[in-house]
Design a protein around this motif. Sequence first.
Motif, PDB file in Angstrom:
ATOM      1  N   SER A 229       0.839  -1.198   0.000  1.00  0.00           N
ATOM      2  CA  SER A 229       0.000   0.000   0.000  1.00  0.00           C
ATOM      3  C   SER A 229       0.872   1.244   0.000  1.00  0.00           C
ATOM      4  O   SER A 229       2.080   1.178   0.269  1.00  0.00           O
ATOM      5  CB  SER A 229      -0.909   0.001   1.232  1.00  0.00           C
ATOM      6  OG  SER A 229      -0.136  -0.043   2.419  1.00  0.00           O
ATOM      7  N   GLN A 376       2.524  -2.520   8.324  1.00  0.00           N
ATOM      8  CA  GLN A 376       2.364  -2.829   6.905  1.00  0.00           C
ATOM      9  C   GLN A 376       2.358  -4.335   6.694  1.00  0.00           C
ATOM     10  O   GLN A 376       2.929  -5.102   7.490  1.00  0.00           O
ATOM     11  CB  GLN A 376       3.496  -2.200   6.087  1.00  0.00           C
ATOM     12  CG  GLN A 376       3.591  -0.688   6.208  1.00  0.00           C
ATOM     13  CD  GLN A 376       2.319   0.007   5.799  1.00  0.00           C
ATOM     14  OE1 GLN A 376       1.609   0.547   6.650  1.00  0.00           O
ATOM     15  NE2 GLN A 376       2.013  -0.005   4.518  1.00  0.00           N
ATOM     16  N   ALA A 395      -5.333   2.040   6.454  1.00  0.00           N
ATOM     17  CA  ALA A 395      -6.690   1.642   6.069  1.00  0.00           C
ATOM     18  C   ALA A 395      -7.629   1.522   7.256  1.00  0.00           C
ATOM     19  O   ALA A 395      -8.812   1.218   7.090  1.00  0.00           O
ATOM     20  CB  ALA A 395      -6.641   0.295   5.334  1.00  0.00           C
TER      21      ALA A 395
END
Length: 456
Positions: A229, A376, A395
């Motif tokens: 991401s 992550q 997120a």
Amino acid sequence: MGFAEDHLIPLVDEGLGNSAYLVDLGDGRALAVDASRDLRALRAAADRRGLRVAFAADTHLHADFLSGAVQLGHDHGAAVLASAAGRRVFPHQGLADGDEVDLGGLTLRALATPGHTDEHLSFLLLDGGRPLGVFTGGSLIVNSAARTDLLGASRTEELARAQYRSLRRLTRLPDKTAVWPTHGAGSFCSAPPGAERTTTIGTEKRANPLLAAPDENTFVSRLIAGLGSYPAYFDRLAALNRCGPAVLTATPTLPALDTERVRALLADGGHVVDVRPAARFAAAHVPGSISIPLRGTFATWLGWLLPAGDPIAFVTEEDQDLSEIVWQAYKIGYERLAGRLFGGMTAWQEAGLPTSATAFVTPDQAPAAPYLDVRQTAEYTAGHVPGAVHLELGALAAHTAEVPGGAVVACGHGERAMTAASVLERAGHTDLTVLNGSPGDYAAAHGRRLTMGAAR
């Protein structure tokens, strides 16, 4: 002129994982490559040598920071050098593949190296006909190549194939040619952790695992498989860089705000960001504030978690560098900085206003509760607490309903976990504990071993 090693000055932004470069051209002038809007380090380096920046080159339309090239044009009269294909709408010298710029003894040659972006250029620095080094931006980087998904999933493979051809082109340069990438360790543009920041063509031919791919399809598969991401603000900075950031005619500041101003800002939909260390936030903070400790990665999390268009007030410690807050925000296009709470949390508490607190515990103090890992994905798969719920911090705001009640929130040390807890508290979670430590520390304290691999 003869070119010595000390004519090239790397300027590393550890937080974003990027390097800009200042090249002393030997006559009182300099070339800047991929300079950020935060020009403090570059100005200091130029001042030490008595240099005026005569050229400001950008390898691509940066997604992770606002370019300082327009500002250098304003302040130094620098000629801005960039790809003609980038369609920048401010004055610049548009370059195409093979175009050369006389730097006064040295030459800069543009090499089209699309992949990271469509209009990406590398800049080959030549002394006569002899290659000295190449500024590769987001093309060839140490032991890798930069990500190719910034223009959307539908174009990722196409750009990965372009990246393959670009890297093959660069490897045709002489082995001893220095490689000066922009993206390095810590960059979300996909540099591997712990990597050196500069290299040579020969070293990369021997050591870069992507260059060891036997064919284009294998290269593409390996590159895409490594993409994780990236911060939400990346999606809008390229367009801002095409227009050019606004020129700053004065150093931006953080005005002092009284408690009523901060309360009104929150009530009107603004945000309060608490930049104090995690332990200080845990002890007492403004309800609804977001914890983003002031450190190298501050800009990353500010840009990932908060919208750029809303006003932001900050809670600080007395000894924290206010200019660091401002420049980290401004370099990613966050300019609606309302100010700082004057007197900090002491003033807030003395005004009799409500505060919140968050449990911040060592691994041996952590309760038996669901474990939420906000690191992550690559960090998580490398080793995590068995049974952990995994939701990346970036997120998390969209998945707060998936967080189990009473969770222990954890990252690698504690800072991101405190940020995550503040996001969750704002969404209504009030029974969280934040781990002041690592997954390994937690596992050892609870008689467990870390496990590897993705969540099932």
